[in-house]
Design a protein around this motif. Structure first.
Motif, mmCIF file in Angstrom:
data_model
loop_
_atom_site.group_PDB
_atom_site.id
_atom_site.type_symbol
_atom_site.label_atom_id
_atom_site.label_comp_id
_atom_site.label_asym_id
_atom_site.label_seq_id
_atom_site.Cartn_x
_atom_site.Cartn_y
_atom_site.Cartn_z
ATOM 1 N N VAL A 94 0.832 -1.194 0.000
ATOM 2 C CA VAL A 94 0.000 0.000 0.000
ATOM 3 C C VAL A 94 0.868 1.245 0.000
ATOM 4 N N THR A 95 0.633 2.107 -0.979
ATOM 5 C CA THR A 95 1.378 3.374 -1.033
ATOM 6 C C THR A 95 0.448 4.571 -1.183
ATOM 7 N N LYS A 96 -0.828 4.319 -1.480
ATOM 8 C CA LYS A 96 -1.737 5.421 -1.782
ATOM 9 C C LYS A 96 -2.809 5.633 -0.723
ATOM 10 N N ASN A 97 -2.933 4.731 0.224
ATOM 11 C CA ASN A 97 -3.971 4.863 1.234
ATOM 12 C C ASN A 97 -3.618 5.934 2.270
ATOM 13 N N ALA A 98 -4.662 6.439 2.903
ATOM 14 C CA ALA A 98 -4.462 7.369 4.009
ATOM 15 C C ALA A 98 -3.823 6.628 5.184
ATOM 16 N N PRO A 99 -3.084 7.350 6.042
ATOM 17 C CA PRO A 99 -2.379 6.686 7.153
ATOM 18 C C PRO A 99 -3.288 5.904 8.081
ATOM 19 N N ASP A 100 -4.561 6.332 8.213
ATOM 20 C CA ASP A 100 -5.458 5.667 9.158
ATOM 21 C C ASP A 100 -6.166 4.458 8.553
ATOM 22 N N VAL A 101 -5.865 4.130 7.300
ATOM 23 C CA VAL A 101 -6.473 2.959 6.672
ATOM 24 C C VAL A 101 -5.535 1.763 6.853
ATOM 25 N N PRO A 102 -5.986 0.710 7.510
ATOM 26 C CA PRO A 102 -5.088 -0.420 7.786
ATOM 27 C C PRO A 102 -4.731 -1.195 6.530
ATOM 28 N N ASP A 103 -3.586 -1.836 6.568
ATOM 29 C CA ASP A 103 -3.151 -2.718 5.486
ATOM 30 C C ASP A 103 -3.770 -4.083 5.741
ATOM 31 N N LEU A 104 -4.973 -4.291 5.232
ATOM 32 C CA LEU A 104 -5.708 -5.510 5.541
ATOM 33 C C LEU A 104 -5.119 -6.736 4.865
ATOM 34 N N VAL A 105 -4.368 -6.537 3.788
ATOM 35 C CA VAL A 105 -3.699 -7.672 3.154
ATOM 36 C C VAL A 105 -2.514 -8.111 4.011
ATOM 37 N N GLY A 106 -1.613 -7.163 4.296
ATOM 38 C CA GLY A 106 -0.399 -7.493 5.024
ATOM 39 C C GLY A 106 -0.598 -7.757 6.502
ATOM 40 N N GLU A 107 -1.607 -7.117 7.105
ATOM 41 C CA GLU A 107 -1.804 -7.240 8.536
ATOM 42 C C GLU A 107 -2.887 -8.242 8.920
ATOM 43 N N VAL A 108 -3.729 -8.616 7.967
ATOM 44 C CA VAL A 108 -4.827 -9.527 8.288
ATOM 45 C C VAL A 108 -4.775 -10.800 7.436
ATOM 46 N N LEU A 109 -4.910 -10.661 6.116
ATOM 47 C CA LEU A 109 -5.023 -11.844 5.268
ATOM 48 C C LEU A 109 -3.758 -12.697 5.279
ATOM 49 N N VAL A 110 -2.597 -12.062 5.112
ATOM 50 C CA VAL A 110 -1.339 -12.830 5.074
ATOM 51 C C VAL A 110 -1.064 -13.516 6.416
ATOM 52 N N PRO A 111 -1.132 -12.798 7.556
ATOM 53 C CA PRO A 111 -0.903 -13.498 8.832
ATOM 54 C C PRO A 111 -1.916 -14.615 9.088
ATOM 55 N N PHE A 112 -3.180 -14.379 8.715
ATOM 56 C CA PHE A 112 -4.185 -15.419 8.932
ATOM 57 C C PHE A 112 -3.935 -16.624 8.034
ATOM 58 N N ALA A 113 -3.551 -16.372 6.788
ATOM 59 C CA ALA A 113 -3.234 -17.477 5.877
ATOM 60 C C ALA A 113 -2.061 -18.289 6.414
ATOM 61 N N ARG A 114 -1.060 -17.608 6.959
ATOM 62 C CA ARG A 114 0.108 -18.298 7.521
ATOM 63 C C ARG A 114 -0.301 -19.086 8.768
ATOM 64 N N GLU A 115 -1.112 -18.500 9.602
ATOM 65 C CA GLU A 115 -1.555 -19.164 10.833
ATOM 66 C C GLU A 115 -2.303 -20.457 10.532
ATOM 67 N N ARG A 116 -3.156 -20.436 9.491
ATOM 68 C CA ARG A 116 -3.980 -21.595 9.171
ATOM 69 C C ARG A 116 -3.412 -22.435 8.023
ATOM 70 N N SER A 117 -2.236 -22.064 7.529
ATOM 71 C CA SER A 117 -1.612 -22.775 6.394
ATOM 72 C C SER A 117 -2.562 -22.841 5.204
ATOM 73 N N LEU A 118 -3.132 -21.699 4.864
ATOM 74 C CA LEU A 118 -4.085 -21.608 3.757
ATOM 75 C C LEU A 118 -3.470 -20.844 2.588
ATOM 76 N N PRO A 119 -3.635 -21.329 1.358
ATOM 77 C CA PRO A 119 -3.184 -20.571 0.192
ATOM 78 C C PRO A 119 -4.064 -19.340 -0.023
ATOM 79 N N LEU A 120 -3.504 -18.360 -0.710
ATOM 80 C CA LEU A 120 -4.249 -17.168 -1.105
ATOM 81 C C LEU A 120 -4.489 -17.208 -2.608
#
Length: 282
Positions: A94-120
């Motif tokens: 993410v390079t264009k989002n406002a600072p208060d918008v979370p990185d839902l890919v890097g902070e949510v989807l990727v960690p969750f995929a790693r935690e559950r060993s799930l492909p994206l």
């Protein structure tokens, strides 16, 4: 839908994935065995509204709340993978989002995929409401920037990624990326690529660069009857492409056996490439 010769990956939705609800959950089957999929189209757009979805379900409106929300649904659906269609002009990292918008890919989807060993799974290249007057029929396509695919594969070598693209212009680049990253699997002729001429050209390109190490076709049809015609015309085109490739290789002196041909057919038309990639240790 449970037939052995049906599509290598199946979902119960067609065209644009996800629909209007950020928390929509879909079910798909592989060789007739019911499996779960979690669809996260809205999450990859990094929209502020997405962070509110967990709160509406009783979870905290935070990154951790989003992860807890995914855990809740994953425990119910037992997904085989996570899937999302990327939005128009998808930008990641993410390079264009406002600072208060979370990185839902890097902070949510990727960690969750790693935690559950799930492909994206990513479906790339759709432009929503290209012609709003056509309403749900108004979506179009774009030539996408696949730099995010390279970034995801490089920075997450322990995660598996499946990618399909909507633009014909992106097919060559994606196939080369599939040749370079062992954690990337190329799949499907999605939506506007589900035309006989594009299926034929794309399959030939993939066979030349990847061998039988890709999933040739998939469907996420909302109307299950659409699956029947798609596979009916696809397997004829796939068979022709495989025959041409075998004939070209045989001319070099390679002695194909019946076992070789069965192996090739299983990987391309029977789901073997998909199953092997899913089972592969990274």
């Amino acid at each position: 839908m449970g037939r052995k010769d049906s599509l290598q990956q199946r979902h119960v939705q067609d065209g644009p994935s996800g629909g209007p609800n950020a928390d929509e959950r879909l079910v798909h089957c592989v060789h007739g065995r019911p499996r779960g999929e979690e669809n996260h189209d809205a999450a990859v757009s990094n929209e502020r509204r997405v962070i509110r979805v967990p709160a509406q379900a009783g979870f905290e409106a935070t990154v951790e709340g989003c992860i807890e929300y995914l855990r809740h649904w994953a425990d119910i659906y037992v997904p085989e993978y996570l899937m999302a269609s990327t939005p128009h002009n998808f930008d990641y990292p993410v390079t264009k989002n406002a600072p208060d918008v979370p990185d839902l890919v890097g902070e949510v989807l990727v960690p969750f995929a790693r935690e559950r060993s799930l492909p994206l799974f990513f479906k790339v290249g759709a432009v929503r409401a290209l012609n709003p007057d056509y309403r749900m029929a108004g979506d179009g396509i774009e030539v996408a920037d696949l730099g995010f695919v390279t970034y995801m594969c490089k920075t997450n070598p322990d995660l598996k990624f499946f990618v399909t693209v909507l633009s014909r212009d992106n097919q060559h680049e994606l196939t080369v990326l599939g040749n370079k990253f062992r954690n990337l699997h190329v799949y499907g002729c999605w939506w506007y690529c589900n035309n006989p001429s594009i299926i034929a050209d794309t399959t030939k390109l993939r066979l030349e660069l990847l061998g039988p190490n890709f999933t040739a076709q998939h469907s996420d049809c909302r109307v299950l009857e659409q699956l029947l015609y798609k596979w009916d015309h696809s397997r004829v085109i796939l068979a022709k492409a495989m025959i041409e490739q075998v004939e070209d290789v045989a001319k070099t002196g390679w002695p194909f056996t019946r076992r070789d041909l069965r192996h090739l057919a299983h990987r391309i038309m029977g789901g073997g490439a998909y199953e092997d990639f899913m089972a592969k240790k990274l």
